[in-house]
Design a protein around this motif. Structure first.
Motif, mmCIF file in Angstrom:
data_model
loop_
_atom_site.group_PDB
_atom_site.id
_atom_site.type_symbol
_atom_site.label_atom_id
_atom_site.label_comp_id
_atom_site.label_asym_id
_atom_site.label_seq_id
_atom_site.Cartn_x
_atom_site.Cartn_y
_atom_site.Cartn_z
ATOM 1 N N PRO A 34 84.414 58.013 60.648
ATOM 2 C CA PRO A 34 83.366 58.642 60.591
ATOM 3 C C PRO A 34 83.123 59.406 59.154
ATOM 4 O O PRO A 34 82.264 59.923 58.986
ATOM 5 N N CYS A 35 84.326 59.529 58.584
ATOM 6 C CA CYS A 35 83.964 60.453 57.415
ATOM 7 C C CYS A 35 84.292 59.530 55.926
ATOM 8 O O CYS A 35 84.063 59.838 54.917
ATOM 9 N N ARG A 103 88.675 67.396 64.249
ATOM 10 C CA ARG A 103 89.591 66.874 63.260
ATOM 11 C C ARG A 103 90.910 66.226 63.517
ATOM 12 O O ARG A 103 91.673 66.068 62.577
ATOM 13 N N GLY B 332 85.574 69.861 44.121
ATOM 14 C CA GLY B 332 86.821 70.109 44.492
ATOM 15 C C GLY B 332 87.494 70.097 46.078
ATOM 16 O O GLY B 332 88.443 70.190 46.325
ATOM 17 N N VAL B 333 86.575 70.208 46.710
ATOM 18 C CA VAL B 333 86.700 70.418 48.144
ATOM 19 C C VAL B 333 85.907 69.210 49.053
ATOM 20 O O VAL B 333 85.018 68.992 48.781
ATOM 21 N N HIS B 334 86.790 68.775 50.003
ATOM 22 C CA HIS B 334 86.133 67.676 50.823
ATOM 23 C C HIS B 334 85.209 68.216 51.601
ATOM 24 O O HIS B 334 85.469 69.294 52.111
ATOM 25 N N HIS B 336 84.845 67.792 54.802
ATOM 26 C CA HIS B 336 85.352 68.038 56.083
ATOM 27 C C HIS B 336 85.767 69.365 55.979
ATOM 28 O O HIS B 336 85.905 70.360 56.860
ATOM 29 N N ASP B 337 86.502 69.825 54.976
ATOM 30 C CA ASP B 337 87.011 71.141 54.872
ATOM 31 C C ASP B 337 85.878 72.212 54.705
ATOM 32 O O ASP B 337 86.150 73.186 55.190
ATOM 33 N N LEU B 341 85.538 75.266 57.372
ATOM 34 C CA LEU B 341 85.569 76.762 57.063
ATOM 35 C C LEU B 341 84.251 77.221 57.487
ATOM 36 O O LEU B 341 84.307 78.224 57.666
ATOM 37 N N GLY B 352 80.574 64.028 56.009
ATOM 38 C CA GLY B 352 81.013 62.396 56.252
ATOM 39 C C GLY B 352 80.054 61.736 55.536
ATOM 40 O O GLY B 352 79.474 62.112 54.389
ATOM 41 N N ASN B 366 82.007 59.025 48.471
ATOM 42 C CA ASN B 366 82.617 58.840 49.822
ATOM 43 C C ASN B 366 81.770 59.333 50.758
ATOM 44 O O ASN B 366 81.623 58.994 51.928
ATOM 45 N N TYR B 367 81.447 60.607 50.533
ATOM 46 C CA TYR B 367 80.946 61.601 51.694
ATOM 47 C C TYR B 367 80.336 62.643 50.958
ATOM 48 O O TYR B 367 80.416 63.079 49.666
ATOM 49 N N LYS B 394 86.430 80.606 47.583
ATOM 50 C CA LYS B 394 87.261 81.692 47.543
ATOM 51 C C LYS B 394 88.533 80.825 48.142
ATOM 52 O O LYS B 394 89.950 80.852 47.199
ATOM 53 N N VAL B 395 88.681 80.240 49.232
ATOM 54 C CA VAL B 395 89.884 79.800 49.920
ATOM 55 C C VAL B 395 90.441 78.502 49.090
ATOM 56 O O VAL B 395 91.478 78.643 48.618
ATOM 57 N N PHE B 396 89.519 77.843 48.408
ATOM 58 C CA PHE B 396 90.028 76.491 47.683
ATOM 59 C C PHE B 396 90.066 76.986 46.364
ATOM 60 O O PHE B 396 90.182 75.885 45.561
ATOM 61 N N ASN B 397 89.431 77.883 46.005
ATOM 62 C CA ASN B 397 89.365 78.209 44.281
ATOM 63 C C ASN B 397 88.758 77.247 43.678
ATOM 64 O O ASN B 397 89.334 76.726 42.928
#
Lengths: 131, 398
Positions: A34-35, A103, B332-334, B336-337, B341, B352, B366-367, B394-397
């Protein structure tokens, strides 16, 4: 089980301990359709059947990356036969939280790649022994 | 300003920005479905008693409403399960009739998997050639379109009206005109356009359009295929069974007239009736209003995104020519993350490849994360999105 601690997850995602390629190691791979994530696991087995080193590589989210990193931690120094059956529940205990249904695939992709690498190592190991 | 929250109570608790995946359903739609099950839960087209006749009337009322909204005749409206089934119906039946080995089906680089895979299946089964028109930025390369029509002389041109990732609204009239140069059958995937802009089937002169009810305030499990009567008459049936036949013997069968010819088995009666209520609601809101709300919010999103240095936008920034889709990545952040969040703050977005892997490959990624709008969204939803993105940074800087 605790809630997801994103700050801890993010920290390890940014500084994984085992994110690298291992030359000459047994490899396994899995994708999360899916991702579009893809994880490759490397397992290097010593002559005595113990896992000398383990690593992971690919493109994946924090949860998948951290899961792969923890699996490598878990495997290093153990016998191949003792780690190849690691399952989702064990992975959840290592993470310290249960991922949501959406997830769970992020954890499973790392587990699938790990199992694939274990299978390759077992298969190739047997072949080597019979030679 | 109309407050739609009373009809979509979930908006009181969530900032729903995933309407490109499925829209919310107003209580009127939910009540219409429930009323069917409570008051007249009989099968359609077969009973001669009050309950069944009422069910048939309500079911056919939705067909008539669909025909009116999309500029078609009622007998040109086929109910399926979703856009995917509508496109599979076309690929399968064209593959059993007009398409031969070596014939070309021309698609575009933007397509969703549902307008790629059925044709690739036909490539395996029949040996057709599947070609793609390339992109120019976030739009189609119309010069490439022209060149490929000339080069391959396609038998079918199948394209998405609006992209589920880029948001771009393709120039349907231009594409249809180009396709007709080679006498191609034209198919328009309206999954992402039908909910947002007026689509006039007969005026466009396209041969087929496909869309899903669930993106248009309707229930899941109901899709629509509209085809020119003359074309549908020529196609062989898709699935065989009850409802789609005129008569059956041990030796053979005669298919039913349109539209039942393509509606084998008991349909999703409650869903179709619910979709009728959805169309009533859309009509009440009006496409003018839908477009103005979405374009206003999309412009606001893009303005906010430009103010942040860590957001890369992949969707169209040409607000005048796009539906309300904002595809992006946080450095720098996927995604999904990002999505997980944002969910902490009850902001719902999708992450995705959005069933458009070839498009993402073309974009070299990719996404993506995707926020998508509908008329019931507000500035507060967008503000919640950006507040959540600040937290992601903030979380992932990032």
């Amino acid at each position: 089980m605790m809630d997801v601690d994103y700050e801890l997850l993010a920290e390890r995602y940014k500084r994984p301990k085992h994110k690298k390629k291992l030359k000459g190691a047994f490899t396994g791979e899995a994708s999360n359709s899916p991702c579009g994530d893809n994880i490759k696991i490397y397992i290097s087995v010593g002559a005595e059947g113990k896992i000398r080193d383990a690593a992971h590589d690919g493109h994946s989210c924090a949860l998948a990356t951290v899961s792969a990193d923890m699996l490598c931690d878990y495997a290093i120094g153990k016998r191949l036969g003792d780690v190849c059956n690691v399952d989702f529940e064990k992975m959840v205990r290592m993470l310290g939280f249960t991922p949501s249904i959406g997830r769970a695939g992020c954890v499973r992709v790392s587990l699938d790649a790990f199992h694939d690498a274990c299978r390759t190592a077992m298969r190739t190991g047997k072949r080597r022994k019979t030679k | 300003m109309v407050d739609y929250k009373k009809d979509f109570p979930i908006l009181e608790r969530f900032h729903y920005l995933d309407s490109a995946a499925t829209s919310l359903k107003p209580i009127q739609v939910i009540e219409a479905e429930m009323e069917y099950y409570k008051e007249y839960p009989a099968n359609v087209h077969r009973g001669v008693y009050k309950l069944s006749e009422r069910a048939t009337e309500m079911f056919e009322r939705t067909r008539d409403s669909t025909a009116r909204m999309f500029g078609a005749k009622s007998r040109e409206v086929i109910f399926t399960r979703n856009t995917t089934e509508s496109l599979n119906l076309l690929a399968a039946t064209l593959g059993n009739s007009v398409l031969r080995k070596g014939d070309t089906v021309l698609l575009t680089a933007m397509e969703h998997h549902s307008n790629i895979v059925p044709w690739l299946m036909l490539k395996e089964r029949v040996g057709i050639r599947v070609e793609f028109v390339e992109l120019e930025g976030q739009s189609l390369d119309y010069e490439d379109f022209k060149a490929k029509v000339g080069k391959y002389n396609p038998k079918v041109v199948s394209f998405m009206h609006a992209s589920n990732v880029l948001g771009t609204i393709n120039d349907a009239a231009k594409i249809i005109k180009l396709a007709k140069r080679s006498g191609a059958i034209t198919i328009m995937d309206c999954a992402q356009s039908a909910p947002h802009i007026k689509v006039d089937f007969s005026r466009l002169g396209v041969d087929y359009i496909a869309f899903s009810a669930h993106k248009l305030l309707g229930p899941t499990g109901v899709g629509v295929l509209i085809g020119k009567e003359s074309q549908l008459e020529e196609l062989p049936p898709f699935m065989g069974g009850g409802s789609m036949i005129r008569e059956v013997s041990r030796q053979g069968f005669k298919p039913a007239e349109l539209p039942q010819k393509f509606e084998a088995g008991t349909p999703n009666i409650a869903g179709v009736i619910g979709f009728g209520a959805a169309l009533d609601y859309i009509k009440k809101v009006g496409f003018g209003k839908i477009e103005s709300v979405e374009k206003g919010l999309l412009a606001y999103i893009l303005k906010r995104a430009r103010e942040l240095g860590y957001i890369k936008v992949y969707s169209s920034q040409d607000v005048g020519n796009a539906v309300g889709i904002f595809a992006f990545n946080v450095d720098g952040v996927h995604p999904h993350d990002v999505s997980a969040l944002l969910d902490e703050a009850n902001v719902c977005i999708r992450a995705g490849h959005h069933c458009a892997q070839p498009l993402h490959s073309q974009l070299g990624i990719n996404y993506t994360a995707r926020a998508s709008l509908y008329f019931y969204n507000t500035k507060e939803d967008v503000d919640a999105l950006f507040c959540g993105l600040e937290n992601v940074k903030k979380v992932f800087n990032a």
